[in-house]
Design a protein around this motif. Structure first.
Motif, mmCIF file in Angstrom:
data_model
loop_
_atom_site.group_PDB
_atom_site.id
_atom_site.type_symbol
_atom_site.label_atom_id
_atom_site.label_comp_id
_atom_site.label_asym_id
_atom_site.label_seq_id
_atom_site.Cartn_x
_atom_site.Cartn_y
_atom_site.Cartn_z
ATOM 1 N N ALA A 107 0.849 -1.180 0.000
ATOM 2 C CA ALA A 107 0.000 0.000 0.000
ATOM 3 C C ALA A 107 0.893 1.241 0.000
ATOM 4 O O ALA A 107 1.861 1.310 0.745
ATOM 5 N N CYS A 108 0.577 2.202 -0.861
ATOM 6 C CA CYS A 108 1.347 3.432 -0.902
ATOM 7 C C CYS A 108 1.220 4.166 0.435
ATOM 8 O O CYS A 108 0.120 4.308 0.969
ATOM 9 N N GLU A 109 2.341 4.606 0.981
ATOM 10 C CA GLU A 109 2.309 5.265 2.289
ATOM 11 C C GLU A 109 1.694 6.656 2.227
ATOM 12 O O GLU A 109 1.329 7.225 3.244
ATOM 13 N N ASP A 110 1.622 7.207 1.026
ATOM 14 C CA ASP A 110 1.070 8.554 0.886
ATOM 15 C C ASP A 110 -0.428 8.521 0.625
ATOM 16 O O ASP A 110 -1.204 9.094 1.375
ATOM 17 N N CYS A 111 -0.821 7.853 -0.453
ATOM 18 C CA CYS A 111 -2.220 7.915 -0.858
ATOM 19 C C CYS A 111 -2.986 6.655 -0.473
ATOM 20 O O CYS A 111 -4.207 6.622 -0.583
ATOM 21 N N GLY A 112 -2.265 5.611 -0.003
ATOM 22 C CA GLY A 112 -2.944 4.400 0.442
ATOM 23 C C GLY A 112 -3.385 3.480 -0.686
ATOM 24 O O GLY A 112 -3.927 2.410 -0.438
ATOM 25 N N ARG B 237 3.288 7.475 -8.762
ATOM 26 C CA ARG B 237 2.864 8.874 -8.807
ATOM 27 C C ARG B 237 3.384 9.639 -7.585
ATOM 28 O O ARG B 237 3.991 10.692 -7.694
ATOM 29 N N CYS B 238 3.148 9.065 -6.391
ATOM 30 C CA CYS B 238 3.591 9.742 -5.163
ATOM 31 C C CYS B 238 5.114 9.813 -5.108
ATOM 32 O O CYS B 238 5.683 10.780 -4.601
ATOM 33 N N GLN B 239 5.766 8.790 -5.634
ATOM 34 C CA GLN B 239 7.225 8.780 -5.649
ATOM 35 C C GLN B 239 7.761 9.954 -6.465
ATOM 36 O O GLN B 239 8.663 10.665 -6.035
HETATM 37 ZN ZN LIG Z 1 0.554 6.977 -3.813
#
Ligand SMILES: [Zn+2]
Length: 128
Positions: free
Chosen positions: A88-93, A112-114
């Protein structure tokens, strides 16, 4: 929670992470030995040798830092695998695509968040 991953893909990723962790462990142990040898070199050595040594030591130190960071992110990924929060992405989940995890098993952010966080980092580097 937990990301509905294919069990086989997950097992493969876990195996990859463990294999890399093992290799890193070996490399770090070898480097530490090498570092000890470099640092214990006779102080009567030629200046050229000393300069060369210093260079090797510095390179070793930065490699060690890099390896320690890598080890930490592998450990984190393994811990997440254990707790079911892996992928799970730590930013957007959002779930990080398995294809991305297969390339970067210790990824903490989706692509994307990276790229957003990398842009922010390079901005703050310029500012600071
Ligand atoms: Zn993300």
């Amino acid at each position: 929670m937990g990301i509905p991953f294919d069990v086989n893909a997950l097992n493969q990723l876990r195996a990859d992470l463990l294999a890399r962790r093992l290799r890193l462990d070996h490399e770090m142990a070898g480097r530490e030995r090498e570092q000890g040898e470099l640092e214990s070199i006779d102080t009567q050595a030629e200046m050229v040798d000393l300069a060369q040594n210093l260079e090797l030591i510095e390179r070793n130190v930065s490699l060690q830092e890099q390896e320690r960071r890598e080890l930490a992110s592998i450990d984190l990924a393994l811990a997440k695998l254990g707790s079911g929060t892996y992928g799970a992405c730590e930013d957007c989940g959002e779930a990080i695509p398995v294809r991305r995890l297969q390339i970067v098993p210790e990824a903490r952010l989706c692509a994307r968040c990276q790229s957003v966080s990398e842009r922010e980092r390079s901005r703050s580097r310029v500012a600071g």
